[in-house]
Scaffold this active site. Structure first.
Site, PDB file in Angstrom:
ATOM      1  N   ASP A  16      42.828  42.601  37.304  1.00 53.74           N
ATOM      2  CA  ASP A  16      43.598  43.644  37.996  1.00 53.74           C
ATOM      3  C   ASP A  16      43.306  45.048  37.481  1.00 53.74           C
ATOM      4  OD1 ASP A  16      44.776  41.566  39.393  1.00 53.74           O
ATOM      5  OD2 ASP A  16      46.420  41.370  37.964  1.00 53.74           O
ATOM      6  N   LYS A  19      39.166  46.612  40.346  1.00 56.87           N
ATOM      7  CA  LYS A  19      37.790  46.306  40.772  1.00 56.87           C
ATOM      8  C   LYS A  19      37.612  46.514  42.280  1.00 56.87           C
ATOM      9  CE  LYS A  19      38.363  42.164  39.086  1.00 56.87           C
ATOM     10  NZ  LYS A  19      39.643  42.320  38.368  1.00 56.87           N
ATOM     11  N   GLY A  43      42.902  38.927  43.549  1.00 56.52           N
ATOM     12  CA  GLY A  43      43.588  39.786  44.514  1.00 56.52           C
ATOM     13  C   GLY A  43      43.026  41.182  44.316  1.00 56.52           C
ATOM     14  N   HIS A  44      42.115  41.588  45.188  1.00 58.10           N
ATOM     15  CA  HIS A  44      41.421  42.874  45.030  1.00 58.10           C
ATOM     16  C   HIS A  44      41.906  43.832  46.112  1.00 58.10           C
ATOM     17  CE1 HIS A  44      37.877  40.706  42.824  1.00 58.10           C
ATOM     18  NE2 HIS A  44      39.026  40.599  42.214  1.00 58.10           N
ATOM     19  N   GLN A 225      38.695  38.365  38.231  1.00 58.13           N
ATOM     20  CA  GLN A 225      39.410  38.238  36.960  1.00 58.13           C
ATOM     21  C   GLN A 225      38.850  39.271  35.957  1.00 58.13           C
ATOM     22  OE1 GLN A 225      38.286  34.881  38.439  1.00 58.13           O
ATOM     23  NE2 GLN A 225      40.096  35.406  39.599  1.00 58.13           N
TER      24      GLN A 225
HETATM   25  P1  GDP Z   1      41.607  44.178  41.003  1.00 55.16           P
HETATM   26  O1  GDP Z   1      42.089  42.765  41.003  1.00 55.16           O
HETATM   27  O2  GDP Z   1      40.839  44.506  39.775  1.00 55.16           O
HETATM   28  O3  GDP Z   1      40.865  44.552  42.251  1.00 55.16           O
HETATM   29  O4  GDP Z   1      42.921  45.090  40.953  1.00 55.16           O
HETATM   30  P2  GDP Z   1      44.270  44.893  41.828  1.00 55.16           P
HETATM   31  O5  GDP Z   1      43.991  45.244  43.243  1.00 55.16           O
HETATM   32  O6  GDP Z   1      44.863  43.551  41.566  1.00 55.16           O
HETATM   33  O7  GDP Z   1      45.241  45.932  41.129  1.00 55.16           O
HETATM   34  C1  GDP Z   1      44.905  47.279  41.020  1.00 55.16           C
HETATM   35  C2  GDP Z   1      46.021  48.113  41.683  1.00 55.16           C
HETATM   36  O8  GDP Z   1      45.869  49.464  41.298  1.00 55.16           O
HETATM   37  C3  GDP Z   1      45.959  48.132  43.196  1.00 55.16           C
HETATM   38  O9  GDP Z   1      47.256  48.241  43.690  1.00 55.16           O
HETATM   39  C4  GDP Z   1      45.151  49.381  43.503  1.00 55.16           C
HETATM   40  O10 GDP Z   1      45.433  49.920  44.792  1.00 55.16           O
HETATM   41  C5  GDP Z   1      45.630  50.294  42.427  1.00 55.16           C
HETATM   42  N1  GDP Z   1      44.650  51.309  41.957  1.00 55.16           N
HETATM   43  C6  GDP Z   1      43.320  51.156  41.732  1.00 55.16           C
HETATM   44  N2  GDP Z   1      42.811  52.287  41.191  1.00 55.16           N
HETATM   45  C7  GDP Z   1      43.833  53.160  41.079  1.00 55.16           C
HETATM   46  C8  GDP Z   1      43.963  54.488  40.537  1.00 55.16           C
HETATM   47  O11 GDP Z   1      43.007  55.073  40.031  1.00 55.16           O
HETATM   48  N3  GDP Z   1      45.223  55.029  40.551  1.00 55.16           N
HETATM   49  C9  GDP Z   1      46.301  54.395  41.073  1.00 55.16           C
HETATM   50  N4  GDP Z   1      47.488  55.005  41.053  1.00 55.16           N
HETATM   51  N5  GDP Z   1      46.217  53.140  41.579  1.00 55.16           N
HETATM   52  C10 GDP Z   1      45.004  52.536  41.569  1.00 55.16           C
HETATM   53  P1  IMO Z   2      41.697  39.585  39.841  1.00 59.99           P
HETATM   54  O1  IMO Z   2      40.325  39.226  40.357  1.00 59.99           O
HETATM   55  C1  IMO Z   2      44.799  38.804  36.884  1.00 59.99           C
HETATM   56  C2  IMO Z   2      45.196  34.676  35.497  1.00 59.99           C
HETATM   57  C3  IMO Z   2      46.457  33.944  35.879  1.00 59.99           C
HETATM   58  C4  IMO Z   2      46.597  33.022  34.679  1.00 59.99           C
HETATM   59  C5  IMO Z   2      45.151  32.638  34.375  1.00 59.99           C
HETATM   60  C6  IMO Z   2      44.697  31.332  34.993  1.00 59.99           C
HETATM   61  O2  IMO Z   2      42.633  40.049  40.891  1.00 59.99           O
HETATM   62  O3  IMO Z   2      41.600  40.504  38.675  1.00 59.99           O
HETATM   63  P2  IMO Z   2      44.078  30.569  37.464  1.00 59.99           P
HETATM   64  O4  IMO Z   2      44.893  30.563  38.722  1.00 59.99           O
HETATM   65  O5  IMO Z   2      42.821  31.358  37.549  1.00 59.99           O
HETATM   66  O6  IMO Z   2      43.835  29.198  36.923  1.00 59.99           O
HETATM   67  O7  IMO Z   2      45.031  31.292  36.373  1.00 59.99           O
HETATM   68  O8  IMO Z   2      44.355  33.696  34.888  1.00 59.99           O
HETATM   69  N1  IMO Z   2      44.443  35.256  36.630  1.00 59.99           N
HETATM   70  C7  IMO Z   2      44.414  36.560  36.936  1.00 59.99           C
HETATM   71  N2  IMO Z   2      45.060  37.599  36.365  1.00 59.99           N
HETATM   72  N3  IMO Z   2      43.918  39.017  37.900  1.00 59.99           N
HETATM   73  C8  IMO Z   2      43.251  37.992  38.466  1.00 59.99           C
HETATM   74  O9  IMO Z   2      42.294  38.169  39.374  1.00 59.99           O
HETATM   75  C9  IMO Z   2      43.514  36.678  38.006  1.00 59.99           C
HETATM   76  N4  IMO Z   2      43.056  35.459  38.336  1.00 59.99           N
HETATM   77  C10 IMO Z   2      43.618  34.599  37.494  1.00 59.99           C
HETATM   78  O10 IMO Z   2      47.545  34.823  35.996  1.00 59.99           O
HETATM   79  O11 IMO Z   2      47.082  33.738  33.581  1.00 59.99           O
HETATM   80 MG    MG Z   3      43.864  41.681  41.198  1.00 59.25          MG
END
Ligand code: GDP
Ligand code: IMO
Ligand code: MG
Length: 428
Positions: A16, A19, A43-44, A225
């Protein structure tokens, strides 16, 4: 063109990191975007024109019409999750199926895997991993046990019999764990239309990628991840079940190390973790605590499960470890804007164990639970960075924060996120 312009985008923390946004931005100039590991546990988030899309299985380049998106052999694919995601995107007007290929070597996530995920977690009790319940671990278990079904098997007329036999066999394990066995015939009936939809997208993506490389197509490899969740190098057993670094890109795409290009590490300006496991820089996450405050300000709730994320200050001991493991060339720093109101910013530069400074992240879980972060404290900038696009427009103390990260890691920060939208980025 070719491998010199290719890019690998990896999360360098516990997932998270942002990415999705980074990949979406870089995908503008990319012909092919490849997911290589993980599955719908990811979850991207991509925000374009104020509209938010969360991608789980589909590569985050999918919103760019130019990009062909590949779900590589290292990914575990749940047919229903795939269909749901395709439907969601086409409801928003995007024609994506014509630009998507799924590896015939990719393993399928079946209903038994979700039931097993729940049963293993239940059996672990207090020691549960806190998985996303997407069946990821059990699907990879089947792969390693050489009992899994692959996307390419759909072409085999006998696959329904294999699927049936497999579900029956897995049900015995589910029952032994005290879980809820799958209704086999019903599961097959439910699965059929999803598998039928998936079948035309299945191809030998390894051969396809080799042809694309020979034709000098530019490629981006989308990590899922984060490196601290890597099955080998992460905080085991509180990890996911795949290799989340460059190793996973190679084995999960079928391309060689020569094709990887620049390795970009995505780092959040602070740290979050969702699920169980050690987290040395964790702040007080109960209501009113600093962690809770950052969580609210940063909207730190899981993009896949909605779970609250645990929050802490920036941990450069963990990020430095992730950089070394993956030969990271440059960093995309995200969510700098979330730190705007802070008066002081402690940054962990190393861990200490029993009075000794460590130069990495210990493998032993008990040791990791006992390490103490060594902090260096930087002043906050207490001014808005929201939407800033130019380096010189950032407050001096925000630039100092970035410079400190570069100096500590020895890796340049080339992008800085100042908001969730595509345009809210400083490119240096
Ligand atoms: P990922 O799994 O690495 O793609 O990240 P997630 O989507 O799970 O979580 C990142 C969150 O931060 C999302 O809600 C994005 O919209 C938000 N986000 C990403 N970059 C920025 C930033 O530079 N500033 C702010 N405020 N939010 C951001
Ligand atoms: P993105 O790509 C954050 C965590 C879960 C748990 C562990 C194992 O959005 O960054 P799993 O379901 O993979 O067997 O869970 O890994 N986890 C993540 N945490 N971002 C993710 O993906 C994750 N995918 C798995 O919360 O701790
Ligand atoms: Mg994510």
């Amino acid at each position: 063109m070719g491998s010199s312009t290719n890019k690998v985008v990896l999360g360098l923390q516990w997932g998270d990191e942002g990415k999705g946004k980074v990949i979406d931005q870089l995908a503008e100039s990319t012909d092919v975007v490849v997911r290589c590991q993980g599955g719908a546990n990811a979850g991207h988030t991509v925000v374009v024109g104020g509209r938010k899309t969360v991608l789980h299985l589909l590569p985050s380049g999918i919103l760019h019409e130019r990009a062909t998106c590949i779900i590589g052999n290292g990914v575990v694919v749940e047919p229903k999750a795939l269909a749901d995601e395709l439907d969601e995107l086409s409801a928003g007007g995007a024609d994506v199926a014509s630009r998507l290929l799924i590896s015939d070597r990719a393993q399928l996530v079946l209903p038994c895997h979700k039931a097993l995920d729940a049963a293993y977690e239940q059996a672990k009790g207090k020691g549960k991993v806190g998985t996303t319940m997407r069946g990821i671990g059990p699907a990879y278990m089947d792969k390693m046990a050489r009992t899994g079904l692959r996307a390419g098997d759909l072409a085999d007329p006998a696959w329904i019999d294999r699927l049936r036999a497999h579900l029956v066999a897995q049900n015995r394990i589910i029952a032994a764990l005290g879980g809820r066995p799958v209704e086999v015939e019903q599961a097959i009936i439910t699965l059929r239309p999803y598998l039928k939809r998936m079948a035309p997208l299945v191809a030998d993506t390894t051969a396809w990628l080799h042809r694309a490389a020979a034709a000098n197509k530019t490629m981006m490899f989308e990590g899922a991840q984060g490196v601290l969740l890597d099955i080998d190098h992460g905080t085991y057993p509180y990890v996911t079940s795949s290799n989340t670094g460059v190793g996973g890109v190679i084995t999960g795409s079928g391309l060689s190390h020569r094709q990887l290009g620049e390795v970009i590490g995505v780092v959040k300006a602070y740290t979050t973790r969702v699920g169980g496991g050690p987290f040395p820089v964790e702040l007080a996450n109960e209501t009113g605590g600093k962690g809770d405050e950052i969580r609210r300000r940063g909207g730190e709730f899981g993009a896949t499960t909605g779970r609250p994320r645990r929050c802490g200050w920036l941990d450069l001991a963990a990020v430095g470890f992730a950089c070394r493991l993956n030969g990271v060339d440059s960093i995309a720093l995200t969510k700098l804007d979330i730190l705007d109101p802070e008066t002081v910013l402690p940054v962990c530069v190393a861990y200490e164990l029993d009075g000794k400074r460590l130069d990495g992240v210990p493998a032993n879980l008990n040791e990791l639970a006992r390490v103490k972060p060594i902090y260096e404290t930087l002043p906050g900038w207490q001014a808005s960075t929201v939407g800033v696009q130019r380096w010189q427009d950032l407050p001096a103390k925000a630039r100092d924060y970035v410079a400190f990260i570069e100096k500590t890691l020895g890796v340049p920060v080339k992008w800085i996120g100042t908001g969730p939208g595509r345009e809210a980025t400083v490119c240096r």
